[in-house]
Design a protein around this motif. Structure first.
Motif, PDB file in Angstrom:
ATOM      1  N   LEU A 190     117.636 117.514 125.497  1.00  9.96           N
ATOM      2  CA  LEU A 190     116.815 117.994 126.606  1.00  9.96           C
ATOM      3  C   LEU A 190     117.525 117.955 127.944  1.00  9.96           C
ATOM      4  N   GLU A 191     118.255 116.866 128.211  1.00  7.99           N
ATOM      5  CA  GLU A 191     118.788 116.683 129.561  1.00  7.99           C
ATOM      6  C   GLU A 191     120.110 117.381 129.795  1.00  7.99           C
ATOM      7  N   GLU A 225     102.708 107.137 135.476  1.00 12.18           N
ATOM      8  CA  GLU A 225     102.542 105.745 135.049  1.00 12.18           C
ATOM      9  C   GLU A 225     103.281 105.481 133.743  1.00 12.18           C
ATOM     10  N   TRP A 226     103.281 106.457 132.854  1.00 14.07           N
ATOM     11  CA  TRP A 226     104.055 106.315 131.608  1.00 14.07           C
ATOM     12  C   TRP A 226     105.528 106.078 131.923  1.00 14.07           C
ATOM     13  N   LEU A 227     106.057 106.908 132.797  1.00 11.43           N
ATOM     14  CA  LEU A 227     107.481 106.802 133.121  1.00 11.43           C
ATOM     15  C   LEU A 227     107.806 105.433 133.715  1.00 11.43           C
ATOM     16  N   ARG A 228     106.970 104.955 134.624  1.00 16.81           N
ATOM     17  CA  ARG A 228     107.230 103.651 135.243  1.00 16.81           C
ATOM     18  C   ARG A 228     107.119 102.521 134.219  1.00 16.81           C
ATOM     19  N   ASP A 229     106.115 102.589 133.349  1.00 16.68           N
ATOM     20  CA  ASP A 229     105.927 101.527 132.352  1.00 16.68           C
ATOM     21  C   ASP A 229     107.081 101.480 131.363  1.00 16.68           C
ATOM     22  N   LEU A 230     107.634 102.644 131.055  1.00 17.56           N
ATOM     23  CA  LEU A 230     108.727 102.708 130.076  1.00 17.56           C
ATOM     24  C   LEU A 230     110.100 102.592 130.724  1.00 17.56           C
ATOM     25  N   GLY A 231     110.137 102.545 132.059  1.00 15.49           N
ATOM     26  CA  GLY A 231     111.420 102.451 132.746  1.00 15.49           C
ATOM     27  C   GLY A 231     112.251 103.703 132.625  1.00 15.49           C
ATOM     28  N   LEU A 232     111.591 104.869 132.590  1.00 17.53           N
ATOM     29  CA  LEU A 232     112.285 106.148 132.407  1.00 17.53           C
ATOM     30  C   LEU A 232     112.160 107.005 133.666  1.00 17.53           C
ATOM     31  N   LEU A 233     112.982 108.023 133.729  1.00 13.78           N
ATOM     32  CA  LEU A 233     112.907 109.041 134.768  1.00 13.78           C
ATOM     33  C   LEU A 233     112.519 110.361 134.122  1.00 13.78           C
ATOM     34  N   SER A 234     111.952 111.246 134.910  1.00 15.35           N
ATOM     35  CA  SER A 234     111.720 112.602 134.398  1.00 15.35           C
ATOM     36  C   SER A 234     113.063 113.264 134.120  1.00 15.35           C
ATOM     37  N   LEU A 235     113.054 114.286 133.272  1.00 17.83           N
ATOM     38  CA  LEU A 235     114.310 114.974 132.943  1.00 17.83           C
ATOM     39  C   LEU A 235     114.949 115.568 134.194  1.00 17.83           C
ATOM     40  N   LYS A 236     114.123 116.072 135.102  1.00 17.50           N
ATOM     41  CA  LYS A 236     114.645 116.640 136.344  1.00 17.50           C
ATOM     42  C   LYS A 236     115.408 115.587 137.137  1.00 17.50           C
ATOM     43  N   ASN A 237     114.844 114.381 137.231  1.00 18.58           N
ATOM     44  CA  ASN A 237     115.510 113.328 137.990  1.00 18.58           C
ATOM     45  C   ASN A 237     116.697 112.734 137.247  1.00 18.58           C
ATOM     46  N   ARG A 238     116.679 112.784 135.919  1.00 16.12           N
ATOM     47  CA  ARG A 238     117.848 112.327 135.162  1.00 16.12           C
ATOM     48  C   ARG A 238     119.033 113.255 135.414  1.00 16.12           C
ATOM     49  N   ARG A 239     118.756 114.572 135.474  1.00 10.97           N
ATOM     50  CA  ARG A 239     119.837 115.511 135.788  1.00 10.97           C
ATOM     51  C   ARG A 239     120.306 115.318 137.227  1.00 10.97           C
ATOM     52  N   LEU A 240     119.354 115.081 138.134  1.00  6.39           N
ATOM     53  CA  LEU A 240     119.713 114.820 139.527  1.00  6.39           C
ATOM     54  C   LEU A 240     120.568 113.559 139.617  1.00  6.39           C
ATOM     55  N   ARG A 241     120.225 112.536 138.867  1.00  5.29           N
ATOM     56  CA  ARG A 241     120.997 111.290 138.860  1.00  5.29           C
ATOM     57  C   ARG A 241     122.441 111.558 138.448  1.00  5.29           C
TER      58      ARG A 241
END
Length: 327
Positions: A190-191, A225-241
Motif C-alpha cells: 500500500l505505501e 483513534e484507531w491509529l493512535r491506539d495502534l501507534g500507526l500513521l495513515s498511509l498518506k503520513n507514512r509516505r510523507l514521513r
C-alpha cells in the motif's frame, strides 16, 4: 564480452563456467541420454540476466530500456516521428534475424502517450502491432494517461487478498499479532505508491482501515483513534514521513547533491524552523508532484527542533512525535 572490452580473466571465468555442461530429460521415471549444452546459461543463476544484457547490448539506438525479455522502444512522435519509430522497429527485426532470435510478436503492444498523439500503426516484420490502453511494465501498470489508478486498484486487490488469508487463517485478534502481520505483509503493498487522485487515496486507506477493524477492542472508535491506539500513521503520513527523512538525509549529507535538488535559506530570520526550502515556479501542474516540490511546504512547516535534530535517529523520533498529531 570481448566486444565491450571486459577483463580477460572475467571472460575466461565465464567461459569455463558455461563450457562442458550436459543435460537430460526425465519423464515419468524414463530418462533420456545426456546431451551437451551448446548455448544458453543455467536457469536460475544471477548471471543469466547479466549475460543476456551483454548479448543484446548492440540492439541499436531508440531502445528505451533493455532487461532480459523486457525490451521497450520509444520516441517522440511528431509529424514525421511515426516513420522514425518504424525504422527503429525495422532495425530490431533485422537484428533479431542476424542473431537468430525471435521477438514474441503476440506480446508486443503499442502504448500511445500524450494528448493529441496521432496513434500511428506500426509493424514488426510482417505483422502489425496492436495498440493497447494500458500495459504492465516490470510489474507496474502504465496507461496512456500515465495515471496510477489501475496500479492502485491492483495493489489494493493484492492487499485485500492477504488480509483475507490473515482473517481466516489466524485465530488471534490481539493488537500485537494483527499489527505485526499487517506491517510485514500488507503495508508494503500500500505505501509504496503515492496516488494523486482522492479516490485512489481513499481506496488504499480503506484497506488499512479494514486491517484495523480486525483488532479486538477497537469497536466504536473513530479511524483517528484507531491509529493512535495502534501507534500507526495513515498511509498518506507514512509516505510523507519517508519523503521528509529523505530531505533530512540530503541536507545533512554535506555534499553538493542537496544544492542540486533544493534551494535552502538558512537565515536565522527564516519563519518557523530556520532551514527553509525555496519552492520553484512552474507552469505544469504535474511539476507540483515532483519530490523536490511536494516536500518543500511540508518541510517548512516542521518545528525548529525537528529539522535541527543532531542525528537521523533523533530526527525520526522528533518527526514521529510531530506527525502523531496529524494522523
Amino acid at each position: 564480452m570481448s566486444s565491450i572490452q571486459l577483463n580477460k580473466n572475467i571472460i575466461q571465468w565465464v567461459n569455463n563456467w558455461l563450457m562442458g555442461r550436459a543435460q537430460r530429460v526425465v519423464v515419468n521415471g524414463a530418462t533420456s541420454g545426456w546431451q551437451m549444452v551448446t548455448s544458453g546459461v543455467p536457469q536460475g543463476f544471477i548471471l543469466g540476466p547479466v549475460l543476456f544484457n551483454v548479448f543484446i547490448n548492440d540492439l541499436g539506438v531508440g531502445v528505451l530500456s533493455k532487461f532480459a525479455n523486457n525490451t521497450k522502444l520509444g520516441g517522440v512522435v511528431d509529424s514525421g516521428g511515426g516513420k522514425a519509430l518504424q525504422r527503429d522497429l525495422d532495425r530490431l527485426e533485422s537484428w533479431a534475424i542476424t542473431n537468430h532470435m525471435k521477438f514474441n510478436k503476440g506480446k508486443c503492444r503499442v502504448l500511445h502517450l500524450g494528448r493529441g498523439n496521432p496513434s500511428y500503426m506500426y509493424r514488426l516484420g510482417d505483422e502489425t502491432l496492436e495498440s493497447s490502453p494500458a500495459e504492465r511494465d516490470l510489474g507496474v501498470m502504465v496507461d496512456s494517461k500515465l495515471s496510477m489508478s489501475q496500479q492502485c486498484a491492483l495493489a489494493a486487490r493484492r492487499a485485500n487478498r492477504i488480509l483475507g488469508c490473515i482473517e481466516h487463517g489466524i485465530a488471534s485478534q490481539s493488537k500485537e499479532v494483527i499489527v505485526l502481520l499487517c506491517s510485514a505483509l500488507v503495508q508494503p503493498h500500500l505505501e509504496y505508491w503515492a496516488p494523486q487522485y482522492k479516490k485512489d487515496i481513499k481506496l488504499l486507506e480503506s484497506v488499512q482501515r479494514r486491517a484495523m477493524k480486525m483488532v479486538k477492542g477497537l469497536e466504536g472508535k473513530t479511524c483517528e483513534e484507531w491509529l493512535r491506539d495502534l501507534g500507526l500513521l495513515s498511509l498518506k503520513n507514512r509516505r510523507l514521513r519517508g519523503d521528509l527523512i529523505a530531505v533530512y538525509n540530503f541536507l545533512t549529507r554535506g555534499s553538493g547533491e542537496a544544492g542540486d535538488l533544493f534551494s535552502v535559506n538558512t537565515s536565522d530570520r527564516t519563519f518557523r524552523n530556520g532551514v527553509k526550502l525555496r519552492q520553484g515556479k512552474f507552469r505544469l501542474y504535474i511539476r507540483k508532484r515532483f519530490f523536490t516540490e511536494r516536500v518543500a511546504a511540508r518541510w517548512n512547516r516542521l518545528p525548529r527542533d525537528v529539522v535541527t535534530a543532531p542525528s537521523l535517529s533523533e530526527f525520526k523520533k522528533r518527526l514521529d512525535c510531530a506527525l502523531s498529531h496529524m494522523v
